[in-house]
Design a protein around this motif. Sequence first.
Motif, mmCIF file in Angstrom:
data_model
loop_
_atom_site.group_PDB
_atom_site.id
_atom_site.type_symbol
_atom_site.label_atom_id
_atom_site.label_comp_id
_atom_site.label_asym_id
_atom_site.label_seq_id
_atom_site.Cartn_x
_atom_site.Cartn_y
_atom_site.Cartn_z
ATOM 1 N N ARG A 90 0.810 -1.214 0.000
ATOM 2 C CA ARG A 90 0.000 0.000 0.000
ATOM 3 C C ARG A 90 0.848 1.271 0.000
ATOM 4 N NH1 ARG A 90 -4.016 0.123 2.889
ATOM 5 N NH2 ARG A 90 -4.218 -2.023 3.538
ATOM 6 N N ASN A 91 2.154 1.146 0.203
ATOM 7 C CA ASN A 91 3.022 2.327 0.197
ATOM 8 C C ASN A 91 3.397 2.799 -1.213
ATOM 9 O OD1 ASN A 91 3.263 2.539 3.059
ATOM 10 N ND2 ASN A 91 4.550 0.699 2.971
ATOM 11 N N TYR A 92 2.990 2.012 -2.209
ATOM 12 C CA TYR A 92 3.382 2.357 -3.579
ATOM 13 C C TYR A 92 2.192 2.387 -4.525
ATOM 14 C CZ TYR A 92 8.056 1.535 -1.859
ATOM 15 O OH TYR A 92 9.210 1.601 -1.132
ATOM 16 N N GLN A 93 2.349 3.124 -5.616
ATOM 17 C CA GLN A 93 1.443 3.076 -6.750
ATOM 18 C C GLN A 93 2.318 3.007 -8.004
ATOM 19 O OE1 GLN A 93 -0.888 6.742 -6.809
ATOM 20 N NE2 GLN A 93 0.904 7.935 -6.173
ATOM 21 N N TYR A 94 1.671 2.840 -9.156
ATOM 22 C CA TYR A 94 2.432 2.597 -10.383
ATOM 23 C C TYR A 94 2.020 3.558 -11.489
ATOM 24 C CZ TYR A 94 3.586 -1.742 -8.023
ATOM 25 O OH TYR A 94 4.024 -2.656 -7.113
ATOM 26 N N MET A 95 3.017 4.113 -12.149
ATOM 27 C CA MET A 95 2.776 4.893 -13.362
ATOM 28 C C MET A 95 3.020 3.944 -14.529
ATOM 29 S SD MET A 95 2.185 7.623 -15.118
ATOM 30 C CE MET A 95 2.325 9.147 -14.184
ATOM 31 N N VAL A 96 1.934 3.561 -15.225
ATOM 32 C CA VAL A 96 2.043 2.601 -16.318
ATOM 33 C C VAL A 96 1.942 3.346 -17.649
ATOM 34 C CG1 VAL A 96 1.096 0.492 -17.341
ATOM 35 C CG2 VAL A 96 0.909 0.873 -14.878
ATOM 36 N N ILE A 97 2.879 3.086 -18.555
ATOM 37 C CA ILE A 97 2.896 3.796 -19.835
ATOM 38 C C ILE A 97 2.910 2.788 -20.975
ATOM 39 C CG2 ILE A 97 4.209 5.406 -21.280
ATOM 40 C CD1 ILE A 97 5.230 6.479 -18.437
ATOM 41 N N ALA A 98 1.984 2.984 -21.925
ATOM 42 C CA ALA A 98 1.845 2.061 -23.049
ATOM 43 C C ALA A 98 1.983 2.819 -24.358
ATOM 44 C CB ALA A 98 0.480 1.379 -22.999
ATOM 45 N N ALA A 99 2.674 2.222 -25.308
ATOM 46 C CA ALA A 99 2.800 2.787 -26.655
ATOM 47 C C ALA A 99 3.163 1.646 -27.588
ATOM 48 C CB ALA A 99 3.882 3.866 -26.688
ATOM 49 N N GLU A 100 2.186 1.160 -28.334
ATOM 50 C CA GLU A 100 2.463 0.024 -29.193
ATOM 51 C C GLU A 100 3.343 0.423 -30.377
ATOM 52 O OE1 GLU A 100 -1.517 -1.278 -29.518
ATOM 53 O OE2 GLU A 100 -1.284 -2.534 -27.749
ATOM 54 N N PRO A 101 4.253 -0.450 -30.820
ATOM 55 C CA PRO A 101 4.414 -1.856 -30.429
ATOM 56 C C PRO A 101 5.421 -2.085 -29.296
ATOM 57 C CG PRO A 101 5.782 -1.419 -32.332
ATOM 58 C CD PRO A 101 5.109 -0.101 -31.960
ATOM 59 N N TYR A 102 5.710 -1.085 -28.484
ATOM 60 C CA TYR A 102 6.612 -1.285 -27.352
ATOM 61 C C TYR A 102 5.910 -2.060 -26.240
ATOM 62 C CZ TYR A 102 9.902 1.972 -29.397
ATOM 63 O OH TYR A 102 10.801 2.568 -30.243
ATOM 64 N N GLU A 103 6.701 -2.720 -25.422
ATOM 65 C CA GLU A 103 6.149 -3.314 -24.210
ATOM 66 C C GLU A 103 5.729 -2.195 -23.274
ATOM 67 O OE1 GLU A 103 8.632 -6.226 -22.183
ATOM 68 O OE2 GLU A 103 9.337 -6.871 -24.151
ATOM 69 N N SER A 104 4.641 -2.383 -22.553
ATOM 70 C CA SER A 104 4.238 -1.382 -21.564
ATOM 71 C C SER A 104 5.228 -1.421 -20.405
ATOM 72 C CB SER A 104 2.833 -1.685 -21.052
ATOM 73 O OG SER A 104 1.923 -1.596 -22.125
ATOM 74 N N VAL A 105 5.495 -0.245 -19.825
ATOM 75 C CA VAL A 105 6.401 -0.195 -18.685
ATOM 76 C C VAL A 105 5.684 0.451 -17.504
ATOM 77 C CG1 VAL A 105 8.584 -0.177 -19.936
ATOM 78 C CG2 VAL A 105 7.382 1.969 -19.575
ATOM 79 N N ALA A 106 6.100 0.077 -16.290
ATOM 80 C CA ALA A 106 5.501 0.642 -15.083
ATOM 81 C C ALA A 106 6.602 1.168 -14.169
ATOM 82 C CB ALA A 106 4.692 -0.418 -14.366
ATOM 83 N N PHE A 107 6.409 2.336 -13.599
ATOM 84 C CA PHE A 107 7.336 2.900 -12.629
ATOM 85 C C PHE A 107 6.656 2.870 -11.268
ATOM 86 C CE2 PHE A 107 8.303 4.764 -16.725
ATOM 87 C CZ PHE A 107 9.686 4.634 -16.810
ATOM 88 N N LYS A 108 7.374 2.328 -10.280
ATOM 89 C CA LYS A 108 6.832 2.200 -8.931
ATOM 90 C C LYS A 108 7.132 3.499 -8.187
ATOM 91 C CE LYS A 108 7.107 -1.332 -5.315
ATOM 92 N NZ LYS A 108 7.797 -2.579 -4.980
ATOM 93 N N ILE A 109 6.105 4.185 -7.761
ATOM 94 C CA ILE A 109 6.317 5.472 -7.092
ATOM 95 C C ILE A 109 5.588 5.481 -5.744
ATOM 96 C CG2 ILE A 109 6.617 6.695 -9.285
ATOM 97 C CD1 ILE A 109 3.810 7.738 -9.117
ATOM 98 N N ASP A 110 5.970 6.412 -4.873
ATOM 99 C CA ASP A 110 5.332 6.513 -3.557
ATOM 100 C C ASP A 110 3.818 6.691 -3.717
ATOM 101 O OD1 ASP A 110 7.724 6.273 -2.299
ATOM 102 O OD2 ASP A 110 8.019 8.434 -2.031
ATOM 103 N N ALA A 111 3.055 6.096 -2.824
ATOM 104 C CA ALA A 111 1.601 6.178 -2.916
ATOM 105 C C ALA A 111 1.083 7.476 -2.310
ATOM 106 C CB ALA A 111 0.965 4.965 -2.245
ATOM 107 N N ARG A 112 1.711 8.587 -2.668
ATOM 108 C CA ARG A 112 1.244 9.874 -2.149
ATOM 109 C C ARG A 112 0.248 10.470 -3.126
ATOM 110 N NH1 ARG A 112 6.629 13.086 -1.363
ATOM 111 N NH2 ARG A 112 5.196 14.681 -0.641
#
Length: 218
Positions: free
Chosen positions: A171-193
């Motif tokens: 619960r201390n984290y959230q994720y910034m998920v970024i998608a742009a085909e045909p790339y694999e989607s990536v997620a950055f783990k950031i503080d859950a503020r």
Amino acid sequence: MDYQNRAGVRFGGGGVAGYQETNAARRERLRQLALETIDLSKDPYFMKNHLGTFECRLCLTTHANDGSYLAHTQGKKHQTNLARRAAMESRRGAQASTAAQPAAVSQSQIQVRKNIVKIGRPGYKVTKIRDPETGQLGLRFQLKFPDIATNVNPRYRIMSAFEQKVEVPDRNYQYMVIAAEPYESVAFKIDAREIDDSPGRFWTYWDAPTYTIQLFFR
Ligand SMILES: [Zn+2]
């Protein structure tokens, strides 16, 4: 076609091998390896023509042998054309979805997604920032998508720890998920503020090939 029983190459024959010879042996080894892992008979674009050479029906290129065709399928031209075709088919799928058969539509959309060949993760840079006036801390994400499909814009979504299925939720984290085909989607783990969503505090900017997202925490 039978790829198993081809004349092999002698390995480790001893003696002094010339530079050229070594390179040729290496190419042949990679070719054999690719043939073991890729079934060309299932490749819809692979074609042997009447001259005994090979053609890519997607790119309309000719190749002296199957190894050269395989090398071509890993190259930029073929990958770009694959991405373009996938984008075209997904547009067609979107048009079909205006028709009045929801069940059939979802089926075709699933098939379209399978056709997209992912080409790896984008390059990225994440910078910690601080607003000089308010003292707020924030993050700037910059991602590079030089081979993004035509008519595709990068998208982002902020996911809570409990929405994602990749890691054990924390619960201390959230994720910034970024998608742009045909790339694999990536997620950055950031503080859950809490993220500041007041005007001008959160923005995204797409200036191909660079996608930028900037945010401040409250
Ligand atoms: Zn091709």
